[in-house]
Write a protein that holds these residues in place. Structure first.
Motif, PDB file in Angstrom:
ATOM      1  N   ASP A   1       0.826  -1.205   0.000  1.00  0.00           N
ATOM      2  CA  ASP A   1       0.000   0.000   0.000  1.00  0.00           C
ATOM      3  C   ASP A   1       0.860   1.255   0.000  1.00  0.00           C
ATOM      4  O   ASP A   1       0.577   2.217  -0.721  1.00  0.00           O
ATOM      5  CB  ASP A   1      -0.917   0.009   1.224  1.00  0.00           C
ATOM      6  N   TRP A   2       1.911   1.270   0.835  1.00  0.00           N
ATOM      7  CA  TRP A   2       2.808   2.419   0.865  1.00  0.00           C
ATOM      8  C   TRP A   2       3.520   2.598  -0.469  1.00  0.00           C
ATOM      9  O   TRP A   2       3.726   3.726  -0.931  1.00  0.00           O
ATOM     10  CB  TRP A   2       3.828   2.271   1.994  1.00  0.00           C
ATOM     11  N   LYS A   3       3.883   1.486  -1.088  1.00  0.00           N
ATOM     12  CA  LYS A   3       4.518   1.561  -2.407  1.00  0.00           C
ATOM     13  C   LYS A   3       3.576   2.201  -3.418  1.00  0.00           C
ATOM     14  O   LYS A   3       3.985   3.049  -4.227  1.00  0.00           O
ATOM     15  CB  LYS A   3       4.922   0.152  -2.864  1.00  0.00           C
ATOM     16  N   ALA A   4       2.296   1.814  -3.370  1.00  0.00           N
ATOM     17  CA  ALA A   4       1.309   2.391  -4.297  1.00  0.00           C
ATOM     18  C   ALA A   4       1.158   3.885  -4.066  1.00  0.00           C
ATOM     19  O   ALA A   4       1.082   4.671  -5.021  1.00  0.00           O
ATOM     20  CB  ALA A   4      -0.037   1.679  -4.116  1.00  0.00           C
ATOM     21  N   VAL A   5       1.111   4.308  -2.796  1.00  0.00           N
ATOM     22  CA  VAL A   5       0.970   5.733  -2.482  1.00  0.00           C
ATOM     23  C   VAL A   5       2.141   6.531  -3.035  1.00  0.00           C
ATOM     24  O   VAL A   5       1.960   7.580  -3.683  1.00  0.00           O
ATOM     25  CB  VAL A   5       0.850   5.932  -0.951  1.00  0.00           C
ATOM     26  N   TRP A   6       3.359   6.057  -2.797  1.00  0.00           N
ATOM     27  CA  TRP A   6       4.534   6.806  -3.243  1.00  0.00           C
ATOM     28  C   TRP A   6       4.661   6.824  -4.756  1.00  0.00           C
ATOM     29  O   TRP A   6       5.037   7.833  -5.353  1.00  0.00           O
ATOM     30  CB  TRP A   6       5.799   6.241  -2.603  1.00  0.00           C
ATOM     31  N   LEU A   7       4.343   5.705  -5.415  1.00  0.00           N
ATOM     32  CA  LEU A   7       4.410   5.679  -6.878  1.00  0.00           C
ATOM     33  C   LEU A   7       3.379   6.627  -7.485  1.00  0.00           C
ATOM     34  O   LEU A   7       3.664   7.333  -8.460  1.00  0.00           O
ATOM     35  CB  LEU A   7       4.191   4.256  -7.391  1.00  0.00           C
ATOM     36  N   GLN A   8       2.179   6.656  -6.906  1.00  0.00           N
ATOM     37  CA  GLN A   8       1.160   7.573  -7.412  1.00  0.00           C
ATOM     38  C   GLN A   8       1.553   9.030  -7.167  1.00  0.00           C
ATOM     39  O   GLN A   8       1.270   9.911  -7.988  1.00  0.00           O
ATOM     40  CB  GLN A   8      -0.184   7.264  -6.753  1.00  0.00           C
ATOM     41  N   ALA A   9       2.222   9.287  -6.040  1.00  0.00           N
ATOM     42  CA  ALA A   9       2.689  10.645  -5.764  1.00  0.00           C
ATOM     43  C   ALA A   9       3.790  11.060  -6.732  1.00  0.00           C
ATOM     44  O   ALA A   9       3.809  12.196  -7.221  1.00  0.00           O
ATOM     45  CB  ALA A   9       3.194  10.741  -4.323  1.00  0.00           C
ATOM     46  N   VAL A  10       4.716  10.126  -7.022  1.00  0.00           N
ATOM     47  CA  VAL A  10       5.834  10.423  -7.919  1.00  0.00           C
ATOM     48  C   VAL A  10       5.333  10.735  -9.327  1.00  0.00           C
ATOM     49  O   VAL A  10       5.725  11.738  -9.939  1.00  0.00           O
ATOM     50  CB  VAL A  10       6.839   9.254  -7.943  1.00  0.00           C
ATOM     51  N   PHE A  11       4.462   9.888  -9.857  1.00  0.00           N
ATOM     52  CA  PHE A  11       4.025  10.063 -11.242  1.00  0.00           C
ATOM     53  C   PHE A  11       2.809  10.978 -11.367  1.00  0.00           C
ATOM     54  O   PHE A  11       2.762  11.826 -12.265  1.00  0.00           O
ATOM     55  CB  PHE A  11       3.703   8.694 -11.864  1.00  0.00           C
ATOM     56  N   GLY A  12       1.828  10.827 -10.488  1.00  0.00           N
ATOM     57  CA  GLY A  12       0.578  11.565 -10.636  1.00  0.00           C
ATOM     58  C   GLY A  12       0.655  13.028 -10.269  1.00  0.00           C
ATOM     59  O   GLY A  12      -0.087  13.848 -10.818  1.00  0.00           O
ATOM     60  N   ILE A  13       1.551  13.387  -9.341  1.00  0.00           N
ATOM     61  CA  ILE A  13       1.646  14.781  -8.907  1.00  0.00           C
ATOM     62  C   ILE A  13       3.031  15.352  -9.164  1.00  0.00           C
ATOM     63  O   ILE A  13       3.189  16.322  -9.913  1.00  0.00           O
ATOM     64  CB  ILE A  13       1.271  14.921  -7.416  1.00  0.00           C
TER      65      ILE A  13
END
Length: 323
Positions: free
Chosen positions: A67-79
């Motif tokens: 879950d933490w990996k998903a949050v950070w990956l979405q933050a890196v690419f999405g924002i």
């Protein structure tokens, strides 16, 4: 019914996201790109934390490594990635052209869905990808046989395409985390605004250090009410509301539906660039934009076709079972 609600959420998500190009143009003249991202994300946290803090704490307690990996990956690419490339690109190209180039998001998302998620790609969706590529080539002046654009203009457009690539990766990552409920389930069942809050906090952590190198305090002291309103819009509408609607929509729709609705970004951006900034796109941009939007519609038609196939399969299965 759930799919229709999901489509409504996706419409609002990408229509709001389309205003990011014009908002970024208004802010980039007076603030550094990481300062813009950091302040708008801080506004997001201030707006959402009082309402969703308790839910966020409960979600955090149930989160695992995936879950933490998903949050950070979405933050890196999405924002972080999307905004960094977008703001850099807008220093070299027009906001209208940047808005049209965001129309590549449906095609890139469809390609990633095919190669990464192994979603079937129909002939119409493939044709839509080709139309999008042709539209982008036309925007770059490749089909004109003339001198084309200056190198810095071309570099600006390539940076916008990098931002769009980050958006496409974010779309697929978000859908993938929603479909992997069997591993941990925390992010799959998280409230959309809680997920927005967590991803926004992670993105703020990424932006804060480079923002300090831009000496943000003097810059923020020199801006006026219009810039502060733009920052508030960036934080509360473009980020909080848009991402919340996105997470609510992608929970209900497949990745191709998401790809099709991503096409609202260029439409919103182009219209606002004309109405608010007074930009007048030349004929070549209209032709390229028409191809990009046509590609979006073709990719979107794949969703209806896939739904018909699915319903036909269900009916056939029910008929066989009854026999």
């Amino acid at each position: 019914m759930g799919i229709q609600i999901g489509k409504m959420y996706l419409f609002f998500a990408f229509a709001l996201a389309g205003t990011s190009v014009v908002t970024a143009r208004l802010l980039s003249a007076s603030l550094g790109m990481f300062t813009i991202s950091s302040v708008s994300l801080a506004i997001l946290l201030l707006g959402l934390a009082p309402i969703y803090a308790s839910r966020a704490v409960r979600t955090i307690r149930s989160m695992h490594r995936q879950d933490w990996k998903a949050v950070w990956l979405q933050a890196v690419f999405g924002i972080f990635g999307f905004r960094t490339f977008l703001l850099l690109g807008l220093t070299m190209t027009s906001s209208g052209e940047a808005g049209i180039l965001t129309g590549a998001a449906p095609a890139l998302t469809a390609c990633l869905a095919y190669f990464v998620l192994r979603e079937p790609l129909t002939a119409k969706a493939g044709l839509g990808v080709g139309c999008t590529a042709a539209g982008i080539a036309l925007l770059q002046g490749m089909s004109l046989g003339g001198n084309g654009f200056p190198l810095d203009h071309l570099a600006g457009n390539l940076l916008i395409l990098c931002a769009v690539s980050c958006e496409a990766i974010f779309n697929v990552l978000s859908r993938n985390s929603r479909s992997n409920e069997g591993s941990s389930g925390a992010m799959a069942y998280a409230h959309p605004m809680v997920q927005t809050l967590l991803v926004g906090a992670a993105a703020l952590a990424l932006c804060a250090v480079p923002a300090m190198l831009e000496h943000p305090v003097p810059s923020l002291g020199n801006i006026g009410p219009r810039e502060w309103l733009a920052l508030a819009w960036y934080g509360l509408a473009i980020t909080a509301l848009s991402y919340g609607c996105f997470y609510a929509g992608i929970k209900r729709c497949d990745v191709y539906t998401t790809a099709a609705y991503a096409g609202w970004m260029p439409l919103t951006s182009l219209l606002l660039s004309m109405l608010l900034l007074g930009e007048k796109p030349p004929v070549v941009q209209w032709l390229g934009g028409a191809l990009v939007i046509g590609g979006m519609l073709l990719i979107g038609s794949r969703t209806a076709q896939a739904a018909d196939i699915k319903n036909s399969t269900v009916r056939q299965t029910e008929k066989t079972t009854s026999l």
